[in-house]
Design a protein around this motif. Structure first.
Motif, short mmCIF file in Angstrom:
data_model
loop_
_atom_site.label_atom_id
_atom_site.label_comp_id
_atom_site.label_asym_id
_atom_site.label_seq_id
_atom_site.Cartn_x
_atom_site.Cartn_y
_atom_site.Cartn_z
N SER A 61 20.04 -10.60 42.61
CA SER A 61 20.81 -9.96 43.40
C SER A 61 22.03 -10.24 43.60
N THR A 62 22.31 -11.38 43.63
CA THR A 62 23.81 -12.19 43.89
C THR A 62 24.43 -11.70 42.48
N MET A 63 23.91 -11.91 41.29
CA MET A 63 24.64 -11.57 39.93
C MET A 63 24.72 -10.16 39.98
N THR A 64 23.84 -9.29 39.97
CA THR A 64 24.06 -8.10 39.80
C THR A 64 25.26 -7.45 40.66
N ALA A 65 25.31 -7.92 42.00
CA ALA A 65 26.34 -7.50 42.85
C ALA A 65 27.78 -7.78 42.37
N ARG A 66 27.84 -8.62 41.33
CA ARG A 66 29.27 -8.76 40.74
C ARG A 66 29.56 -8.17 39.49
N ILE A 67 28.25 -8.09 38.57
CA ILE A 67 28.48 -7.68 37.39
C ILE A 67 28.06 -6.44 36.82
N ALA A 68 27.30 -5.69 37.66
CA ALA A 68 26.58 -4.40 37.38
C ALA A 68 27.34 -3.17 37.34
N GLN A 69 28.49 -3.31 37.98
CA GLN A 69 29.28 -2.15 38.21
C GLN A 69 28.94 -0.79 38.40
N GLY A 70 27.90 -0.93 39.45
CA GLY A 70 27.01 0.18 39.99
C GLY A 70 26.15 0.75 39.14
N LYS A 71 25.94 0.13 38.05
CA LYS A 71 24.75 0.70 37.11
C LYS A 71 23.39 0.09 37.74
N ASN A 72 22.24 0.99 37.14
CA ASN A 72 21.14 0.64 37.73
C ASN A 72 19.96 0.64 36.60
N GLY A 73 19.73 -0.53 35.97
CA GLY A 73 18.67 -0.65 34.85
C GLY A 73 17.34 -0.81 35.06
N ILE A 74 16.84 -0.27 36.23
CA ILE A 74 15.60 -0.48 36.62
C ILE A 74 14.60 0.05 35.60
N THR A 75 14.67 1.06 35.11
CA THR A 75 13.68 1.70 34.29
C THR A 75 13.51 0.59 33.01
N LEU A 76 14.72 0.21 32.22
CA LEU A 76 14.90 -0.73 31.37
C LEU A 76 13.82 -1.91 31.44
N PHE A 77 14.34 -2.49 32.79
CA PHE A 77 13.72 -3.61 33.23
C PHE A 77 12.25 -3.58 33.37
N PHE A 78 11.97 -2.19 33.66
CA PHE A 78 10.23 -2.28 34.03
C PHE A 78 9.62 -2.21 32.54
N MET A 79 10.24 -1.48 31.59
CA MET A 79 9.68 -1.57 30.50
C MET A 79 9.72 -2.91 29.61
N LEU A 80 10.61 -3.70 30.10
CA LEU A 80 10.59 -5.08 29.51
C LEU A 80 9.56 -6.07 29.89
N THR A 81 9.46 -5.65 31.33
CA THR A 81 8.40 -6.40 32.17
C THR A 81 6.98 -6.29 31.77
N ALA A 82 6.81 -4.89 31.39
CA ALA A 82 5.35 -4.28 30.80
C ALA A 82 5.19 -5.04 29.41
N ALA A 83 6.21 -4.96 28.40
CA ALA A 83 5.99 -5.42 27.42
C ALA A 83 5.78 -7.05 27.46
N ALA A 84 6.65 -7.73 28.10
CA ALA A 84 6.08 -9.20 28.38
C ALA A 84 4.72 -9.55 28.83
N LEU A 85 4.25 -8.71 29.54
CA LEU A 85 3.00 -9.09 30.38
C LEU A 85 2.02 -8.46 29.20
N TRP A 86 1.98 -7.62 28.35
CA TRP A 86 1.38 -7.28 26.92
C TRP A 86 1.21 -8.34 26.13
N VAL A 87 2.35 -8.91 25.76
CA VAL A 87 2.42 -10.06 24.97
C VAL A 87 1.56 -11.03 25.39
N LYS A 88 1.90 -11.39 26.71
CA LYS A 88 0.94 -12.55 27.05
C LYS A 88 -0.51 -12.27 27.37
N TYR A 89 -0.74 -10.99 27.32
CA TYR A 89 -2.25 -10.95 27.49
C TYR A 89 -2.69 -10.72 26.18
#
Length: 303
Positions: A174-202
């Motif tokens: 939260s602290t980092m994105t407040a400074r460098i996100a420039q108003g962008k929201n990458g939530i969809t990409l981040f969820f995709m990456l989280t799902a991919a990481a969990l499938w790899v672990k599985y």
């Protein structure tokens, strides 16, 4: 009803949806496993985000935000989902969820330390009260004491450790994105990456095949809705609603979550737990009030 009022209401709905996350993740884990269940939740939630928030061109995003945002977000979500899934029982899952809810307090402290956010003396008792609340919960019926806390944590250091690490990681995100996100929201990409990481672990850990049942599918759908549409609703509230109301309401999530989790998991909680939960909420609110701005920045995530 005015447009801003509708947006605020939608933002408040997001808070309710996020408050169900602990109970729903635990329910899915009971049926589908900690890793497999979490992977399915984030996969389905990604679909919901694509339908509601949509996709954005990655070239429009600051590269630092894509890199560090992806790393911190994925690490946090892994800590959250697996800490709940690895809990030994439903009551422990709720306790672990409460440890994770230290993130609002940690986020405000991080904003003061690294983003030069101004604050008054209330920050000290707020931080103390939040930490005391968690210690009160972990001490259990045996009472507050380092030995009692250690005995409780020692029963499942992985879950408690992941939850506490997650709280710290989200404060950094939260602290980092407040400074460098420039108003962008990458939530969809981040969820995709989280799902991919969990499938790899599985796949790596060789977990037994997932068996679907009607209750499992129901809880999976509800958890994905709470995750995916919760983020979408929060985004609407933050962009077009009353930020002050939403920020203040978000700090009551620990208690709301505990109430809903008790209902979903049918896990009765002790008076000590509720007292500790009240301390965590009160501490977070004191930290919020300590910030010297008219319109406090809301934290971008509430689980």
């Amino acid at each position: 009803m005015k447009q801003s009022e509708k947006a605020t209401l939608i933002g408040l709905i997001a808070i309710v949806l996020w408050s169900t996350i602990v109970g729903l993740i635990r329910s899915v884990s009971d049926y589908l496993g900690a890793t497999g269940g979490a992977a399915l939740i984030y996969t389905l939630a990604t679909v919901f985000l694509l339908l509601s928030v949509g996709w954005v061109r990655l070239r429009d995003f600051p590269r630092r935000y894509l890199l560090w945002g992806s790393i911190l977000f994925v690490c946090y979500e892994l800590c959250l989902a697996l800490s709940i899934g690895y809990a030994h029982n439903s009551q422990q899952a709720i306790e672990v969820g409460m440890v994770n809810y230290l993130w609002p307090t940690f986020t405000i402290v991080a904003a003061i330390l690294f983003n030069k956010q101004k604050a008054n003396w209330l920050i000290a008792p707020g931080l103390f009260l939040s930490m005391m609340g968690i210690s009160w919960i972990l001490g259990g019926e045996q009472g507050l004491g380092l030995h009692n806390i250690w005995l409780n944590v020692q029963d499942n250091p992985l879950s408690y450790g992941l939850a506490f690490s997650g709280a710290l990681i989200w404060a950094g995100y939260s602290t980092m994105t407040a400074r460098i996100a420039q108003g962008k929201n990458g939530i969809t990409l981040f969820f995709m990456l989280t799902a991919a990481a969990l499938w790899v672990k599985y796949l790596i850990q060789g977990t037994p095949a997932i068996t679907f049942t009607a209750p499992a599918l129901l809880y999976l759908l509800l958890a994905a809705i709470a995750m995916g549409f919760g983020y979408a609703a929060w985004n609407v509230g933050i962009l077009h609603g009353n930020v002050t109301i939403l920020a203040g309401a978000s700090y009551f999530i620990p208690v709301i979550s505990a109430v809903l989790s008790t209902f979903l998991l049918q896990a009765p909680l002790t008076l000590t737990f509720w007292q500790g939960s009240a301390m965590v909420c009160s501490g977070a609110l004191l930290c919020w009030w300590a910030i010297h701005v008219r319109k406090p920045r809301p934290v971008t995530r509430t689980v």
